[in-house]
Design an enzyme around this catalytic site. Structure first.
Site, PDB file in Angstrom:
ATOM      1  N   GLU A 123       0.849  -1.183   0.000  1.00 55.91           N
ATOM      2  CA  GLU A 123       0.000   0.000   0.000  1.00 55.91           C
ATOM      3  C   GLU A 123       0.890   1.241   0.000  1.00 55.91           C
ATOM      4  OE1 GLU A 123      -2.826   0.408   3.218  1.00 55.91           O
ATOM      5  OE2 GLU A 123      -3.868   2.015   2.182  1.00 55.91           O
ATOM      6  N   GLY A 263       2.810   2.461  10.862  1.00 59.34           N
ATOM      7  CA  GLY A 263       2.500   1.662  12.046  1.00 59.34           C
ATOM      8  C   GLY A 263       2.359   0.185  11.743  1.00 59.34           C
ATOM      9  N   MET A 265       0.316  -2.819   8.624  1.00 57.83           N
ATOM     10  CA  MET A 265      -0.357  -2.981   7.332  1.00 57.83           C
ATOM     11  C   MET A 265      -1.253  -4.210   7.340  1.00 57.83           C
ATOM     12  SD  MET A 265      -0.870  -1.764   4.393  1.00 57.83           S
ATOM     13  CE  MET A 265      -2.143  -2.540   3.418  1.00 57.83           C
ATOM     14  N   GLU A 266      -2.478  -4.008   6.846  1.00 57.47           N
ATOM     15  CA  GLU A 266      -3.548  -5.004   6.982  1.00 57.47           C
ATOM     16  C   GLU A 266      -3.585  -6.058   5.879  1.00 57.47           C
ATOM     17  OE1 GLU A 266      -4.015  -1.689   6.195  1.00 57.47           O
ATOM     18  OE2 GLU A 266      -5.642  -1.440   4.749  1.00 57.47           O
ATOM     19  N   ASN A 267      -2.471  -6.365   5.221  1.00 58.98           N
ATOM     20  CA  ASN A 267      -2.452  -7.384   4.161  1.00 58.98           C
ATOM     21  C   ASN A 267      -3.307  -8.594   4.537  1.00 58.98           C
ATOM     22  OD1 ASN A 267      -0.170  -5.824   3.116  1.00 58.98           O
ATOM     23  ND2 ASN A 267       0.944  -6.774   4.791  1.00 58.98           N
ATOM     24  N   HIS A 299      -6.814  -2.348  14.968  1.00 56.57           N
ATOM     25  CA  HIS A 299      -7.003  -1.594  13.721  1.00 56.57           C
ATOM     26  C   HIS A 299      -6.783  -2.483  12.493  1.00 56.57           C
ATOM     27  CE1 HIS A 299      -6.856   2.132  11.238  1.00 56.57           C
ATOM     28  NE2 HIS A 299      -6.055   1.399  10.489  1.00 56.57           N
ATOM     29  N   GLU A 300      -5.671  -3.181  12.458  1.00 58.89           N
ATOM     30  CA  GLU A 300      -5.374  -4.004  11.272  1.00 58.89           C
ATOM     31  C   GLU A 300      -6.351  -5.169  11.178  1.00 58.89           C
ATOM     32  OE1 GLU A 300      -3.534  -2.328   9.457  1.00 58.89           O
ATOM     33  OE2 GLU A 300      -2.654  -1.088  11.034  1.00 58.89           O
ATOM     34  N   HIS A 303      -9.637  -4.012   9.755  1.00 58.81           N
ATOM     35  CA  HIS A 303      -9.566  -3.768   8.310  1.00 58.81           C
ATOM     36  C   HIS A 303     -10.030  -4.987   7.507  1.00 58.81           C
ATOM     37  CE1 HIS A 303      -8.032   0.132   7.272  1.00 58.81           C
ATOM     38  NE2 HIS A 303      -6.881   0.014   7.877  1.00 58.81           N
ATOM     39  N   GLU A 322     -10.067   3.943   6.054  1.00 48.50           N
ATOM     40  CA  GLU A 322      -9.263   4.398   7.196  1.00 48.50           C
ATOM     41  C   GLU A 322     -10.091   5.123   8.250  1.00 48.50           C
ATOM     42  OE1 GLU A 322      -6.646   3.098   7.799  1.00 48.50           O
ATOM     43  OE2 GLU A 322      -5.852   2.425   5.875  1.00 48.50           O
TER      44      GLU A 322
HETATM   45  N1  TRP Z   1      -3.175   0.880   5.673  1.00 52.44           N
HETATM   46  C1  TRP Z   1      -2.269   1.023   6.778  1.00 52.44           C
HETATM   47  C2  TRP Z   1      -3.131   1.253   8.008  1.00 52.44           C
HETATM   48  O1  TRP Z   1      -3.649   2.276   8.221  1.00 52.44           O
HETATM   49  C3  TRP Z   1      -1.311   2.137   6.696  1.00 52.44           C
HETATM   50  C4  TRP Z   1      -0.388   2.258   5.547  1.00 52.44           C
HETATM   51  C5  TRP Z   1      -0.584   2.901   4.402  1.00 52.44           C
HETATM   52  C6  TRP Z   1       0.953   1.892   5.501  1.00 52.44           C
HETATM   53  N2  TRP Z   1       0.529   2.980   3.655  1.00 52.44           N
HETATM   54  C7  TRP Z   1       1.485   2.367   4.306  1.00 52.44           C
HETATM   55  C8  TRP Z   1       1.753   1.184   6.374  1.00 52.44           C
HETATM   56  C9  TRP Z   1       2.835   2.203   4.000  1.00 52.44           C
HETATM   57  C10 TRP Z   1       3.085   1.023   6.048  1.00 52.44           C
HETATM   58  C11 TRP Z   1       3.621   1.533   4.893  1.00 52.44           C
HETATM   59  O2  TRP Z   1      -3.382   0.381   8.746  1.00 52.44           O
HETATM   60 ZN    ZN Z   2      -5.694   1.580   8.523  1.00 52.31          ZN
END
Ligand code: TRP
Ligand code: ZN
Length: 873
Positions: A123, A263, A265-267, A299-300, A303, A322
């Site tokens: 992302e 912080g 990432m919600e992969n 949070h993740e 998502h 978000e």
């Molecule tokens: N989608 C992630 C979150 O809010 C945040 C995110 C967006 C992110 N771009 C990123 C994390 C790049 C790491 C690097 O939970």
């Molecule tokens: Zn998020």
């Protein structure tokens, strides 16, 4: 490569010519390069042209086949950002092989290396650095991924979804095959390969699915993962009970890394986390760290439904996932910890940082209309104001109506890529109401101002509230339109009890402001009431009202809304600090008012109150929060005005601070419970005041706390105070701390931050030498944020030193960092964005630094966009 700096517009949205039916990827991982082989099935969108441009950056194309036929040079073309294909059949299989160099990737976007392992961050637009693809969130496909790597060096091979197969290969290699059945956009792709340890648990969903849960980290940290695991289970449970949402795969993996731009990432099925939001033990993490871990894990996880199952049509809709997911994680923390403290902290942050952003050169609406670099739009406006917008639906509809809206949203849009409008319509349709005016919260930027006035007619026993809403100064649209603003309201009688406001006897109602000017009439009000407005911060607006200190004192005592009781204390403190500041500026006298002392004493000694709320109420407004509403700020004088208030409070209330400090000492094992957290925060806030006396006895107390406490919260508080007050012996403490904890990156980052925020001359020289210390690397974002970021954002007086050295320091480091990591460099340069708030010579010095950056050759699009907008402003 030349960097494109084109502006993208929301209005230009077009569907792609082709959709993707499925994706099959193979990664051949070697220490110094990776081969990525892709097999992608495309299908034309009916009526579209038979040509296609796939995104791809920094890829070496080894081979390309279409329906098993090798393409000739004239059948495709490649430039810096795309692979172009033409004269395509309606359905086809594209096979490519590209070579990439993860170990050289310092931008931490795409596939990169952290320590000895490999991982991805896609992302928003990182997947295009992995292979040629339609790297946009509205193209959803099921993925199958095979990873091949050395068995000893990279024993753990992870990707999205469920593990399908694994096995040994010749030459010391092995492989793993993963399948994600849920169609997803490329930004949710993830891969991890390396030598990692894990903790494991299980969760049985309300639908009866048994899910294997794992948290992976480098072996040295494996004893610090239990709290993260517990938080994950709490998140899964909470989403079932509060939102009726269950997990949808057989595995849920979390991987912690020290090298991460944000912080977490919600992969899908494979969250990747900054280790700051995973690793936590009582002797290495603070209460705040623990609660942060819980919140980000939540949070993740959340998502998975709000972001992954229903995703965004384009990146302009980012707040769809978000804002909503921040709202959900805020509610999670509120339900598990202290709701009032959570609200106070979130609003304090919103008012100081988001309001500032929305008044500055980067001001944009929750759903922006344009951007140059999407990574610059992961902002407080999209996240925090976006969450406030979601919270307003909740305030207008109530929990039941809000959940009806969520249910309809998933019924309509599960498995789709949709827009903020779709969410608003689901909320409206599920509740049979018109929310068309509410759309303005997505399209109008800036913080609305609501002026409030009262009239009381004793004869008619009538009380009237008049509201006037007006455009924020930063509004950049055509013509500003009045918004739909929920104003949660209560009225209090002289006895401190809330009045009944309607026939049902409600003592709190939501008044809906929709017009520019509006009146709300209350009958049967026999004596002049005290008004409590925007309770719980029911809308992200600035309120203008005349309110005297008597009423503030009254609300501090009697308001039964915890947030507004706190807000009253802040308004009073702010007024005194500002009065002193203005008096000094104008060369006139101002005496410290008794009412503040009385109010403080009352709050401090009120045994009935929650200690957490007492701690919040005696925390004076931060300079950043004060500056938002000021012009021509003289930072040094503002700081002195606040110090003047502190010294009066400390001199008058030292015994009280000391006795509350002692009362809130606790024995017994450390736990992160709301009760324990509350008492620690109150005790440590008292210690903060006591250390302002500069008395030996208080310093002794602080040393004792440092050496004797059984938890890191108390230790780090004491250490920070001893260092910031430059107490004799603090250098030795810092040296010992380093020796003890040098292998713990998170703790060393705290060590850097404490030194970066020393509020005294000489701090910058120390920071410059710390930048050459073995523990610091410009390639590590956490270290950069802890040292450079902490100085520029949290050491306000030194950053704004009169000689401009702070600005030059930031500018130099932004330029150096931009060569390595443009995303993080852009965050850093944004610290100049509030320059218009300061006095003219400060503004000039900040602008000079910005102009210096602007002239540098080969700026990234990230930094360019921020600097360009700041200078245009
Ligand atoms: N989608 C992630 C979150 O809010 C945040 C995110 C967006 C992110 N771009 C990123 C994390 C790049 C790491 C690097 O939970
Ligand atoms: Zn998020």
């Amino acid at each position: 490569m030349t960097i494109t700096k084109t502006t993208h517009y929301r209005k230009d949205y077009q569907q792609p010519n082709y959709w993707i039916e499925n994706v099959d990827l193979a990664f051949l991982i070697a220490p110094d390069h990776t081969l990525v082989k892709s097999r992608i099935n495309f299908k034309i969108r009916s009526g579209a042209d038979n040509k296609l441009s796939l995104n791809g950056i920094d890829l070496e194309l080894n081979s390309i086949k279409l329906n098993d036929k090798v393409l000739n040079n004239d059948e495709y073309s490649v430039d810096d950002t795309h692979l172009h294909l033409f004269d395509l059949p309606d359905n086809f299989l594209l096979q490519t092989e590209v070579k990439i160099y993860p170990h050289k990737n310092t931008a931490l976007e795409g596939l990169y290396q952290s320590g000895a392992f490999f991982l991805t961050q896609c992302e928003a637009e990182g997947f295009r650095k992995i292979t040629y693809y339609l790297d946009r969130p509205d193209v959803l496909a099921p993925f199958t991924v095979t990873i091949v790597a050395d068995r000893n060096k990279y024993p753990v091979l992870l990707s999205n979804g469920n593990a399908l197969l694994e096995g040994q290969l010749s030459g010391g290699k092995h492989y793993a095959k993963w399948q994600d059945p849920h169609p997803k956009p490329s930004y949710l792709f993830a891969l991890v390969a390396g030598d990692l340890a894990f903790v494991e648990d299980h969760y049985r969903t309300m639908e009866g699915r048994d899910v294997q849960l794992r948290v992976y980290t480098e072996a040295a940290n494996i004893d610090a993962c239990d709290f993260a695991m517990k938080s994950l289970i709490n998140s899964m449970q909470w989403d079932e009970t509060r939102f009726g949402l269950a997990y949808d795969l057989d595995q849920y993996n979390i991987v912690a890394t020290d090298d991460f731009n944000m912080g977490a990432m919600e992969n899908k099925g494979l969250n990747i986390f900054n280790s700051k939001y995973v690793l936590a033990k009582s002797d290495t993490a603070t209460d705040h760290d623990f609660i942060g871990v819980e919140a980000v894990i939540g949070h993740e996880y959340f998502h998975n439904w709000t972001g992954n199952r229903v995703t965004c049509k384009d990146w302009f809709q980012l707040s769809l996932k978000e804002g909503l997911t921040v709202f959900r994680d805020q509610e999670f923390t509120s339900d598990l910890q202290s709701r009032a403290v959570k609200r106070i902290e979130d609003v304090r942050y919103l008012r100081s940082a988001q309001f500032a952003e929305d008044a500055g050169p980067m001001s944009h609406s929750v759903r922006p209309d344009s951007f140059i670099e999407i990574n610059n739009f992961y902002t407080l406006t999209v996240y925090e104001k976006g969450s406030e917008v979601v919270r307003m639906y909740h305030t207008l509809l109530g929990e039941v109506g809000f959940q009806k809206g969520m249910k309809l949203y998933f019924e309509r849009h599960d498995g789709m890529a949709v827009s903020c409008n779709d969410f608003r319509l689901a909320m409206a349709d599920a509740n049979n109401i018109d929310l068309s005016q509410f759309e303005l919260w997505y399209s109008q930027n800036g913080t609305p101002v609501v002026a409030v006035d009262y009239q009381f007619d004793e004869q008619k026993a009538q009380f009237i509230i008049t509201t006037k809403q007006s455009a924020p100064a930063s509004f950049q649209g055509e013509s500003w339109q009045p918004m739909h603003i929920p104003m949660k309201t209560a009225l209090f009688g002289k006895d401190g009890l809330p009045l009944s406001l309607n026939k049902r006897g409600d003592t709190q109602i939501v008044l809906e402001i929709t017009e520019a000017t509006q009146q709300f009439v209350f009958d049967n009000i026999s004596t002049l009431p005290v008004v409590s407005l925007f309770r719980g911060f029911s809308a992200p607006v600035k309120v203008k009202q005349e309110i005297d200190t008597k009423d503030l004192s009254f609300l501090m005592k009697f308001d039964n809304d915890d947030f507004n009781r706190w807000d009253a204390s802040q308004l009073m403190q702010r007024e005194v600090i500002m009065s002193r500041y203005q008096a000094v500026q104008n060369g006139v006298e101002y005496t410290f008012p008794d009412y503040l002392l009385d109010a403080f004493r009352h709050v401090l000694l009120d045994d009935g109150s929650d200690p957490a709320l007492v701690a919040e109420a005696i925390t004076l407004p931060a300079l950043k929060g004060l500056m938002v509403d000021m012009e021509g700020v003289d930072v040094a004088q503002l700081h002195q005005a606040k110090e003047w208030v502190v010294s009066h409070l400390v001199n008058a209330l030292q015994l009280e601070f000391l006795s509350v400090y002692n009362q809130n000492f606790q024995d017994g094992p450390y736990q992160v419970t709301p009760e324990q957290v509350a008492r620690r925060s109150l005790k440590n806030r008292c210690l903060w005041f006591l250390m302002h006396t500069d008395q030996k006895e208080m310093q002794q107390l602080c040393f004792e706390q440092y050496h004797q406490s059984n938890n890191y919260t108390d230790k780090i508080t004491a250490l920070t105070l001893l260092v910031h007050h430059q107490v004799d012996g603090h250098e030795q403490l810092l040296a010992d701390y380093y020796d003890n904890w040098k292998y713990n990156a998170l703790m060393i980052n705290k060590w850097l931050s404490i030194q970066a925020t020393v509020p005294h001359d000489g701090v910058l020289e120390n920071i410059e030498s710390l930048m050459n210390h073995e523990c610091f690397s410009m390639k590590n974002p956490n270290a950069v944020r802890s040292l450079i970021g902490a100085f520029c954002a949290a050491n306000i007086t030194q950053f704004h030193a009169e000689d401009g050295s702070g600005y030059q320091f930031l500018a130099d480091n932004v330029m150096a960092l931009d060569e390595l990591n443009p995303q993080v460099a852009a965050r850093m340069v944004s610290l100049f964005n509030d320059y218009k708030q300061f006095k003219p010579d400060t503004q000039m010095a900040m602008l000079t630094a910005l102009k210096g950056i602007h002239t540098k050759a080969n700026l990234s699009a990230n930094v360019y966009e921020i600097v360009e907008k700041a200078l245009k402003n």
